[in-house]
Design an enzyme around this catalytic site. Structure first.
Site, PDB file in Angstrom:
ATOM      1  N   LYS A 117       0.842  -1.193   0.000  1.00  0.00           N
ATOM      2  CA  LYS A 117       0.000   0.000   0.000  1.00  0.00           C
ATOM      3  C   LYS A 117       0.880   1.246   0.000  1.00  0.00           C
ATOM      4  O   LYS A 117       0.635   2.204  -0.726  1.00  0.00           O
ATOM      5  CB  LYS A 117      -0.919  -0.024   1.225  1.00  0.00           C
ATOM      6  CG  LYS A 117      -2.001   0.996   1.162  1.00  0.00           C
ATOM      7  CD  LYS A 117      -3.246   0.593   1.925  1.00  0.00           C
ATOM      8  CE  LYS A 117      -4.354   1.601   1.602  1.00  0.00           C
ATOM      9  NZ  LYS A 117      -5.590   1.335   2.264  1.00  0.00           N
ATOM     10  N   LYS A 196      -5.643 -15.102 -12.270  1.00  0.00           N
ATOM     11  CA  LYS A 196      -6.040 -15.750 -11.012  1.00  0.00           C
ATOM     12  C   LYS A 196      -7.418 -15.215 -10.577  1.00  0.00           C
ATOM     13  O   LYS A 196      -7.653 -14.009 -10.586  1.00  0.00           O
ATOM     14  CB  LYS A 196      -4.995 -15.409  -9.938  1.00  0.00           C
ATOM     15  CG  LYS A 196      -5.343 -15.996  -8.585  1.00  0.00           C
ATOM     16  CD  LYS A 196      -4.374 -15.589  -7.499  1.00  0.00           C
ATOM     17  CE  LYS A 196      -4.785 -16.210  -6.197  1.00  0.00           C
ATOM     18  NZ  LYS A 196      -4.870 -15.370  -5.063  1.00  0.00           N
ATOM     19  N   LYS A 199     -11.636 -11.635  -6.047  1.00  0.00           N
ATOM     20  CA  LYS A 199     -12.690 -10.618  -6.069  1.00  0.00           C
ATOM     21  C   LYS A 199     -12.110  -9.246  -6.429  1.00  0.00           C
ATOM     22  O   LYS A 199     -12.806  -8.406  -6.964  1.00  0.00           O
ATOM     23  CB  LYS A 199     -13.481 -10.573  -4.764  1.00  0.00           C
ATOM     24  CG  LYS A 199     -12.673 -10.232  -3.559  1.00  0.00           C
ATOM     25  CD  LYS A 199     -13.560 -10.252  -2.331  1.00  0.00           C
ATOM     26  CE  LYS A 199     -12.744 -10.353  -1.071  1.00  0.00           C
ATOM     27  NZ  LYS A 199     -12.112 -11.645  -0.851  1.00  0.00           N
TER      28      LYS A 199
HETATM   29  P1  ADP Z   1      -9.632 -12.866  -2.999  1.00  0.00           P
HETATM   30  O1  ADP Z   1      -8.345 -12.955  -3.807  1.00  0.00           O
HETATM   31  O2  ADP Z   1     -10.827 -13.122  -3.846  1.00  0.00           O
HETATM   32  O3  ADP Z   1      -9.715 -11.567  -2.214  1.00  0.00           O
HETATM   33  P2  ADP Z   1      -8.961 -14.026  -0.453  1.00  0.00           P
HETATM   34  O4  ADP Z   1      -7.632 -13.352  -0.466  1.00  0.00           O
HETATM   35  O5  ADP Z   1     -10.004 -13.535   0.509  1.00  0.00           O
HETATM   36  O6  ADP Z   1      -9.563 -14.030  -1.935  1.00  0.00           O
HETATM   37  O7  ADP Z   1      -8.703 -15.582  -0.253  1.00  0.00           O
HETATM   38  C1  ADP Z   1      -9.215 -16.386   0.764  1.00  0.00           C
HETATM   39  C2  ADP Z   1      -8.587 -17.765   0.603  1.00  0.00           C
HETATM   40  O8  ADP Z   1      -8.878 -18.334  -0.684  1.00  0.00           O
HETATM   41  C3  ADP Z   1      -7.060 -17.733   0.708  1.00  0.00           C
HETATM   42  O9  ADP Z   1      -6.653 -18.862   1.462  1.00  0.00           O
HETATM   43  C4  ADP Z   1      -6.575 -17.838  -0.712  1.00  0.00           C
HETATM   44  O10 ADP Z   1      -5.320 -18.475  -0.790  1.00  0.00           O
HETATM   45  C5  ADP Z   1      -7.675 -18.662  -1.388  1.00  0.00           C
HETATM   46  N1  ADP Z   1      -7.827 -18.258  -2.792  1.00  0.00           N
HETATM   47  C6  ADP Z   1      -8.332 -17.084  -3.246  1.00  0.00           C
HETATM   48  N2  ADP Z   1      -8.355 -17.031  -4.599  1.00  0.00           N
HETATM   49  C7  ADP Z   1      -7.811 -18.198  -5.040  1.00  0.00           C
HETATM   50  C8  ADP Z   1      -7.539 -18.763  -6.343  1.00  0.00           C
HETATM   51  N3  ADP Z   1      -7.850 -18.119  -7.465  1.00  0.00           N
HETATM   52  N4  ADP Z   1      -6.977 -19.976  -6.393  1.00  0.00           N
HETATM   53  C9  ADP Z   1      -6.674 -20.653  -5.257  1.00  0.00           C
HETATM   54  N5  ADP Z   1      -6.895 -20.196  -4.016  1.00  0.00           N
HETATM   55  C10 ADP Z   1      -7.466 -18.981  -3.886  1.00  0.00           C
END
Ligand code: ADP
Ligand code: TRP
Length: 327
Positions: A117, A196, A199
């Site tokens: 950030k 990847k 959200k």
């Molecule tokens: P986002 O990237 O959507 O904000 P988070 O960071 O909240 O998702 O991820 C929550 C969990 O889900 C973490 O343990 C993360 O490693 C897993 N995760 C998120 N996106 C993926 C993905 N595309 N492939 C595999 N694991 C994921």
């Protein structure tokens, strides 16, 4: 071989949006698998961490409850695992303060959420800066020894180990030293644009979105423009990677053979993917409907989870308070 090692598993997930396929295959499914192997498992919705990004009261409380319902629908079993909301255990915030007094600024300055950030020229709140200390308190409060996390969280587990180590060194053995259990890296789920799934990239397929709307989204998945008849390598294609998450071995091999032969349209693959995903989550969707119709049941599960979690956290907090002389 007899397995004698016991595991006390803990995981936290931020309720910052609806769960998507990446969250399921990358994290949630693995938490659920672990609940059968662990001696004890704690899983919580990290709403205090989410406060750093979700600034609407309605959104935060709705997302927290929805996350709980989703986890239960997907198979988290409250008889085997303790499911609760982070803020229902105030002992953790108290423990966080004790840890904070022994946290070097430099350690937090190196943590990536804050560092990234700052590198983008943005100012961070103290909540983001001290985020890893709260996470350490989450882990240490339950004497957890196994923390399943994605690669992005490994640094935070290292911080937790550092803080536990220096507290133990200063005041005597107080905390159990936890270890990260790296979630399967092979489960890097691609999104509808091939990047990847996340959200933050607006490219997600949510686990519980309406199947019709989801089918439309699947039909819009970006594909390459090579001629239909050209043979293709399935492993390189994100549509095939998504299909592989759901299909059984036989179907997956048939699909791979079709890619290698060429002469197919991506429309067919998309339709097959939508069918497989719908079937795969059908049971969970039915369980979710049932839970939605019985919100009181969900509230009871969370209240029971919080009371079990508080009991454990109070014991560890007292141990830490006595060690450092505030009790
Ligand atoms: P986002 O990237 O959507 O904000 P988070 O960071 O909240 O998702 O991820 C929550 C969990 O889900 C973490 O343990 C993360 O490693 C897993 N995760 C998120 N996106 C993926 C993905 N595309 N492939 C595999 N694991 C994921
Ligand atoms: N920081 C984690 C994430 O963003 C969520 C989290 C909070 C967590 N406290 C935790 C994960 C304790 C494991 C253990 O994914």
């Amino acid at each position: 071989m007899t397995v004698t090692q016991t595991m006390r598993v803990l995981s936290g997930i931020q309720p910052t949006g609806r769960f998507h396929w990446g969250n399921y295959f990358g994290a949630i499914r693995q938490y659920i698998d672990l609940q059968d192997q662990a001696e004890e498992a704690f899983h919580f919705m990290a709403n205090l961490h989410a406060l750093n990004t979700v600034r609407s009261r309605e959104d935060l409380s709705r997302l927290t409850l929805e996350a709980a319902v989703d986890l239960l629908a997907l198979g988290l079993n409250p008889e085997k695992a303790t499911l609760f909301v982070q803020s229902d255990v105030p002992e953790v915030s108290e423990l966080c303060w004790l840890l904070m007094t022994g946290t070097p600024m430099g350690l937090l300055e190196r943590c990536h959420a804050y560092k990234d950030k700052k590198a983008r020229g943005l100012t961070a709140d103290a909540g983001l800066f001290t985020y890893p200390v709260l996470m350490a308190a989450d882990i240490l409060a339950y004497d957890s020894d196994t923390v399943p996390v994605g690669e992005d969280q490994v640094q935070h587990i290292e911080v937790c180990r550092d803080l536990a180590g220096s507290f133990n060194h200063q005041y005597g053995e107080t905390f159990v030293m936890p270890k990260a259990k790296l979630l399967e890296a092979s489960a890097k789920v691609p999104g509808i644009d091939g990047e990847k799934m996340s959200k933050s990239y607006n490219n997600t397929l949510e686990i519980f979105e309406d199947p019709k709307a989801q089918r439309k989204k699947i039909m819009r998945i970006v594909t390459d423009s090579r001629p239909m008849e050209e043979p293709k390598e399935p492993g390189d294609d994100h549509l095939y990677q998504l299909y592989s998450l759901f299909a059984d071995d036989a179907k997956r091999e048939d699909m791979a053979a079709m890619y290698r032969r060429g002469g197919f349209g991506y429309g067919e693959v998309k339709k097959a993917l939508a069918d497989e995903a719908e079937t795969y989550f059908a049971e969970a969707r039915a369980r979710r409907k049932d839970l939605e119709a019985h919100p009181q049941r969900v509230r009871e599960i969370l209240a029971d989870g919080a009371s079990r979690a508080r009991k454990k956290a109070a014991e560890v907090l007292l141990r830490a308070q006595q060690a450092c002389g505030v009790k």
